[in-house]
Structures are given as structure tokens and as C-alpha cells.
Design an enzyme around this catalytic site. Structure first.
Site, short mmCIF file in Angstrom:
data_model
loop_
_atom_site.label_atom_id
_atom_site.label_comp_id
_atom_site.label_asym_id
_atom_site.label_seq_id
_atom_site.Cartn_x
_atom_site.Cartn_y
_atom_site.Cartn_z
N TYR A 21 0.84 -1.20 0.00
CA TYR A 21 0.00 0.00 0.00
C TYR A 21 0.87 1.25 0.00
CZ TYR A 21 -3.81 3.08 1.67
OH TYR A 21 -4.74 4.08 1.82
N LYS A 26 0.95 4.16 -2.83
CA LYS A 26 0.57 5.53 -2.49
C LYS A 26 1.73 6.51 -2.69
CE LYS A 26 -3.66 4.50 -1.51
NZ LYS A 26 -4.76 4.93 -2.38
#
Length: 274
Positions: free
Chosen positions: A157, A161
Site C-alpha cells: 500500500y 501511495k
């Protein structure tokens, strides 16, 4: 701040059936925008759109998997053809897998990056050329505080991001003299379904849920995002936690590193063998 500037504008929102995407759609509809909600979950998309239509809002829906570029391109082109243009694109769809690098398999890495990062890439490649032709438009990409500060235990993640933040800032510089605006949204913890449905690898999900700090309601987050969009902010940090930690990371990275290590110790207390 008044939301009148969104009245009559055409807005496309991916991940629009729940969470931040849904809250953005509701607020933009209330402001008089023409909203296209896209999501992979057909049932949830319908239950989100129907109350908005019943209240008199102009809402279209599209079942779209953002990992499929052709599907995203069709979404954007049909919205532009139907409404004459796209004023705002919110690349908001994303997923999370919690776990350490030593535990997360390649398939989970691919799922997170294909959805969260390439979903944004696909939206940009579909909408940016159309906006350039008109010399106007605003692309808003949803990243996370994990795109500004590494999130230990959410490594795939974090990678996705960080990629979104870098992409957004680079595109903003490229687009500035061509009439197109670009912003990236980096919230902290928001009360959305993703918090309670995220996949975890070798972690006790109940213990992990108990460790989630206080969250901001999605409705409040959407309001802060739209204020940032109106101000054409490069990086929008809706939550106080995100603002404080981002500043701290820039001026005292060693302290944030210490906090991350402590966070990992707590996370490893939740570790289970599967």
C-alpha cells in the site's frame, strides 16, 4: 466556503460507491454537479446512486474495474460525450493489504498496485488528453498519509501511495502551463468500509481493528478535500494527524522512524502463523 463553483460541472469519481468516493459524490450532487459514479461493486453502486437520484441529483453510474485501462477509457470518453466535457476526475479507487514484506505474496502486491496505482495511471491516461484539448480540467488522485510517510506493515500500500504522490506532483508541474490542474489527497484514518474489510496476512484481524486510532467521518473528509480542490492545493491533507505527521517527517524524520519501529513492535504482537 461555498460549493457553488461545482454547480453544473461534470465530475467522474472512481471508487464512488462507498467511503470517500461516495461522500464526494453526495456533496458534489448537493452542489449541483453532474456526477458519474464508477465502481466495481454493482450492488453497492446502485444503492448509493438511487437516493441521490430520488433527491433530484443528476447521477450516472458505471460498473468499472480500474485495473482495466480500456474500461476506464470508455468510462471517461462516454462521460465526456454525454456531458460535453469532464471538469473533474477523482481517481479514488483503491485497496489495502496489511502485512510485512516477508509475508505478503506477489499476488497481493500485484492486486494492490494494479488497483491503487495503475487505477490512477489509467484515469490520468484516459482523462488528461481530453482536458488538454479543452485547456481546462482538474485531476484529483487519492493517495494516503502512507504516500507521504512510510506505513510499516502496509508495504505494498505504501509503495502504491508513494507512487501516486510522485505521479501527481510531476503531472501538476507538466500540466500547469497547459490549463489542467492536478492535486493529490493524503488523508490519515477515515471511517470507510476499507478499514473494516482490508485483507491481512499473518495478522490477527480483530486485534488489528482494535488498534485503529480515532477516524474522521468520510463526510467531513470529503468537505476538506473539496475545499482543497477549490484552492487548487497540490497536496490535500484532510486530517490533523496527516498534517502533523507529514510536517514532523520533513523536519524530524528520525522521530517518525522511531514511532514506526514502535508501531511494528505492536503489530508483531498480533502476528499469527497461517
Amino acid at each position: 466556503m461555498s460549493m457553488d463553483s461545482f454547480s453544473g460541472k461534470t465530475v467522474v469519481i472512481t471508487g464512488g460507491a462507498s467511503g470517500i468516493g461516495r461522500a464526494l459524490g453526495e456533496k458534489l450532487c448537493s452542489a449541483g454537479a453532474k456526477v458519474v459514479l464508477a465502481d466495481i461493486n454493482a450492488e453497492l453502486l446502485s444503492s448509493t446512486a438511487e437516493p441521490l437520484r430520488s433527491s433530484g441529483c443528476q447521477v450516472d453510474t458505471a460498473i468499472v474495474d480500474v485495473t482495466d485501462f480500456e474500461a476506464v477509457k470508455t468510462l471517461v470518453e462516454e462521460a465526456a460525450r454525454e456531458h460535453g466535457r469532464i471538469d473533474y476526475l477523482f481517481n479514488n479507487a483503491g485497496i489495502v493489504v496489511g502485512g510485512e514484506a516477508r509475508d505478503v505474496p506477489l499476488d497481493d502486491w500485484r492486486a494492490v498496485i494494479d488497483t491503487s496505482l495503475y487505477g490512477v495511471v489509467h484515469g490520468v491516461l484516459a482523462a488528461y488528453p481530453l482536458m488538454l484539448k479543452r485547456g481546462s480540467g482538474h485531476i484529483i488522485n487519492t493517495a494516503s498519509l502512507a504516500g507521504l510517510i512510510p506505513a510499516a506493515g502496509e508495504i505494498s500500500y505504501t509503495a502504491a501511495k508513494y507512487g501516486i504522490v510522485g505521479l501527481s506532483h510531476a503531472l501538476r508541474a507538466e500540466a500547469a502551463d497547459l490549463g489542467v490542474r492536478v492535486s493529490v489527497v493524503c488523508p490519515g484514518f477515515i471511517e470507510t468500509p476499507i478499514l473494516h474489510t482490508l485483507k491481512v496476512v499473518k495478522l490477527d484481524p480483530d486485534k488489528l481493528q482494535a488498534q485503529i486510532p480515532k477516524t474522521m467521518p468520510a463526510d467531513e473528509c470529503a468537505r476538506e478535500i473539496l475545499r482543497g480542490v477549490q484552492r487548487n492545493k497540490a497536496t490535500i491533507t484532510p486530517t490533523t494527524t496527516a498534517k502533523v505527521l507529514w510536517r514532523l517527517y520533513r523536519y524530524a524524520p528520525w522521530l517518525v522512524d522511531l514511532l514506526l519501529r514502535r508501531s511494528m513492535k505492536r503489530m508483531r504482537e498480533m502476528r499469527i502463523e497461517q
